[in-house]
Design a protein around this motif. Structure first.
Motif, mmCIF file in Angstrom:
data_model
loop_
_atom_site.group_PDB
_atom_site.id
_atom_site.type_symbol
_atom_site.label_atom_id
_atom_site.label_comp_id
_atom_site.label_asym_id
_atom_site.label_seq_id
_atom_site.Cartn_x
_atom_site.Cartn_y
_atom_site.Cartn_z
ATOM 1 N N TYR A 1 0.842 -1.186 0.000
ATOM 2 C CA TYR A 1 0.000 0.000 0.000
ATOM 3 C C TYR A 1 0.878 1.236 0.000
ATOM 4 C CZ TYR A 1 -3.578 -3.377 1.142
ATOM 5 O OH TYR A 1 -4.418 -4.457 1.098
ATOM 6 N N TRP A 2 0.387 2.262 -0.657
ATOM 7 C CA TRP A 2 1.120 3.512 -0.802
ATOM 8 C C TRP A 2 0.200 4.649 -0.401
ATOM 9 C CZ3 TRP A 2 6.155 3.192 -2.698
ATOM 10 C CH2 TRP A 2 6.519 1.938 -3.179
ATOM 11 N N TYR A 3 0.800 5.711 0.110
ATOM 12 C CA TYR A 3 0.041 6.913 0.468
ATOM 13 C C TYR A 3 0.327 7.958 -0.593
ATOM 14 C CZ TYR A 3 -1.671 10.886 3.138
ATOM 15 O OH TYR A 3 -2.362 11.996 3.550
ATOM 16 N N ASN A 4 -0.724 8.474 -1.198
ATOM 17 C CA ASN A 4 -0.566 9.506 -2.212
ATOM 18 C C ASN A 4 -0.442 10.852 -1.504
ATOM 19 O OD1 ASN A 4 -1.287 11.653 -4.092
ATOM 20 N ND2 ASN A 4 -1.742 10.001 -5.521
ATOM 21 N N ALA B 1 -2.362 4.712 5.764
ATOM 22 C CA ALA B 1 -3.203 5.850 6.134
ATOM 23 C C ALA B 1 -2.519 6.723 7.177
ATOM 24 C CB ALA B 1 -4.553 5.360 6.654
ATOM 25 N N ARG B 2 -1.617 6.148 7.961
ATOM 26 C CA ARG B 2 -0.860 6.897 8.970
ATOM 27 C C ARG B 2 0.430 7.483 8.410
ATOM 28 N NH1 ARG B 2 1.403 3.656 12.628
ATOM 29 N NH2 ARG B 2 2.074 5.503 13.743
ATOM 30 N N ALA B 3 0.638 7.428 7.119
ATOM 31 C CA ALA B 3 1.891 7.856 6.501
ATOM 32 C C ALA B 3 2.337 9.249 6.938
ATOM 33 C CB ALA B 3 1.802 7.772 4.981
ATOM 34 N N PRO B 4 1.485 10.261 6.942
ATOM 35 C CA PRO B 4 1.972 11.587 7.366
ATOM 36 C C PRO B 4 2.542 11.571 8.790
ATOM 37 C CG PRO B 4 -0.135 11.795 6.261
ATOM 38 C CD PRO B 4 0.102 10.325 6.465
ATOM 39 N N GLU B 5 1.883 10.866 9.681
ATOM 40 C CA GLU B 5 2.358 10.754 11.066
ATOM 41 C C GLU B 5 3.679 9.989 11.128
ATOM 42 O OE1 GLU B 5 0.944 8.408 15.091
ATOM 43 O OE2 GLU B 5 -0.563 8.963 13.621
ATOM 44 N N ILE B 6 3.766 8.896 10.392
ATOM 45 C CA ILE B 6 4.984 8.079 10.359
ATOM 46 C C ILE B 6 6.146 8.896 9.797
ATOM 47 C CG2 ILE B 6 6.067 6.075 9.258
ATOM 48 C CD1 ILE B 6 3.260 4.704 9.472
#
Length: 66
Positions: A4-7, A35-40
């Motif tokens: 999975y990738w976060y756009n 979905a937590r990519a920005p936080e990560i």
């Protein structure tokens, strides 16, 4: 195995490499993690900045001894 990738442009989680590479963060193992990519990304950036600061200070004298 599905990745999975976060756009970064749209904020949407994508299954597989749908968007151009410059718009994607990942891969992540689960949709929830993506979905937590920005936080990560923020957590990792803070960690890297702290590590770099510690490396920059390596071997220097404490401020009270300069």
């Amino acid at each position: 195995m599905t990745e999975y990738w976060y756009n970064l442009e749209t904020g949407v989680v994508e299954e597989g490499m749908v968007s151009p590479g410059y718009d994607r963060a990942g891969p992540f193992a689960t949709r929830e993690e993506a979905a937590r990519a920005p936080e990560i990304i923020k957590e990792r950036s803070r960690k890297w900045a702290a590590e770099e600061a510690a490396e920059d200070d390596w071997g220097s004298k404490p401020a009270d001894q300069r």
